[in-house]
Write an enzyme that holds these catalytic residues in place. Structure first.
Site, PDB file in Angstrom:
ATOM      1  N   ASP A  57      -1.703  -9.289   0.935  1.00 22.47           N
ATOM      2  CA  ASP A  57      -0.410  -8.850   1.433  1.00 22.47           C
ATOM      3  C   ASP A  57      -0.518  -8.850   2.959  1.00 22.47           C
ATOM      4  O   ASP A  57      -1.626  -8.810   3.505  1.00 22.47           O
ATOM      5  CB  ASP A  57      -0.099  -7.448   0.891  1.00 22.47           C
ATOM      6  CG  ASP A  57       1.167  -6.855   1.479  1.00 22.47           C
ATOM      7  OD1 ASP A  57       2.190  -7.552   1.513  1.00 22.47           O
ATOM      8  OD2 ASP A  57       1.118  -5.687   1.924  1.00 22.47           O
ATOM      9  N   ASP A  80       1.945  -7.059   5.637  1.00 28.36           N
ATOM     10  CA  ASP A  80       2.330  -5.875   6.410  1.00 28.36           C
ATOM     11  C   ASP A  80       1.511  -4.653   6.007  1.00 28.36           C
ATOM     12  O   ASP A  80       1.425  -4.306   4.823  1.00 28.36           O
ATOM     13  CB  ASP A  80       3.816  -5.578   6.210  1.00 28.36           C
ATOM     14  CG  ASP A  80       4.690  -6.748   6.647  1.00 28.36           C
ATOM     15  OD1 ASP A  80       4.177  -7.643   7.331  1.00 28.36           O
ATOM     16  OD2 ASP A  80       5.889  -6.753   6.300  1.00 28.36           O
TER      17      ASP A  80
END
Length: 285
Positions: A18, A20
């Site tokens: 991922d 962020d």
């Protein structure tokens, strides 16, 4: 990408990240709000609203309902934006905005996975126009990101073509495994959010990074590794030989054409272009 087959384990493996709050310390999309304002894409009110959204995101993460509201807001906000203009603004400010907020721990992990012969894949809910340049900066082999519908005029319509979120991320991971020959039982995944549990549970080595409360509970219950990333560092500080690559002239020219949308943006782009040209002439021997 790794160019020699013998460097890949057999069967092949990958590490899915991922973006962020996992690889970078903020929301990638919201981080560019000031640049979009300076480029004439959004007004001051939108800047303040995205700043608040960034605060909420950093303070405690975003649950499903908050993410859905953010998706609807950002989709409506970007309606009518010229895609070339967006890409140029991102290219202009990428190193200033993103390079300082890359977690040192994440950059080290990416290097370790590459050294071990694994592909590195960024899987992010943010838009492709933002995620793809960040993935290139990080040296990722592939990127999965949200894609907006682009009209015949080259502008976003405000509709979402592909939403890389929740179970959709897990589906993308499985599809990549099928097409690239990854053995998911030997693959790795990293995320900070409980919304990514489907992606994490699809691999043999899931990791919760700076997890929100729900993911931390799940990770503890399932015995998943929990990692704490807290040292943002510039890539050029980690790699002494690293330098910002020059932007292609064609990209800059495309931005000038897109800037014709508003008089204020024409002034902004012309001034930036003039500065680059003057600097370029000074470098000619």
């Amino acid at each position: 990408m790794l160019g020699f087959v013998e460097k890949h384990p057999s069967p092949r493996t990958a590490a899915f990240f991922d973006l962020d709050k996992t690889v970078i310390a903020k929301s990638s999309t919201l981080t560019f709000s000031k640049s979009f304002y300076q480029g004439g894409l959004i007004n001051r009110r939108a800047v303040l609203r995205t700043a608040y959204a960034q605060f909420v995101f950093l303070a405690g993460g975003a649950d499903h309902d908050q993410m859905e509201r953010m998706r609807q807001y950002l989709s409506a906000l970007c309606k009518g934006w010229n895609v070339r203009q967006v890409k140029e603004i991102v290219a202009e400010t990428l190193h200033d905005l993103i390079d300082p907020i890359i977690y040192d721990e994440a950059a080290s992990l990416i290097e370790e996975h590459h050294t071990a012969g694994r592909d590195v894949v960024i899987v992010s809910t943010s838009g492709a126009e933002v995620v793809e340049p960040i993935g290139e900066l990080l040296g990722a082999d592939r990127v999965v990101a949200t894609r907006m519908v682009v009209g015949d005029d080259g502008c976003f319509t405000g509709e979402v073509e592909y939403y890389a979120y929740g179970p959709t991320k897990a589906e993308a991971v499985r599809e990549l495994a099928a097409s690239e020959g990854y053995d998911l039982s030997r693959c790795y995944a990293y995320s900070d959010s409980a919304t990514d549990i489907p992606m994490l549970e699809s691999v043999g080595h899931p990791h919760a990074v700076n997890p929100d409360r729900a993911l931390r509970r799940e990770a503890v219950a399932r015995g998943w590794a929990v990692l704490d990333f807290h040292r943002p560092v510039r890539l050029k500080q980690r790699l002494p030989g690293f330098s910002v690559p020059p932007r292609p002239a064609l990209v800059a020219m495309a931005a000038v054409g897109a800037a014709a949308a508003t008089a204020g943006l024409v002034w902004y782009a012309s001034r930036r272009r003039g500065d680059r040209l003057r600097r370029g002439r000074l470098r000619i021997p």
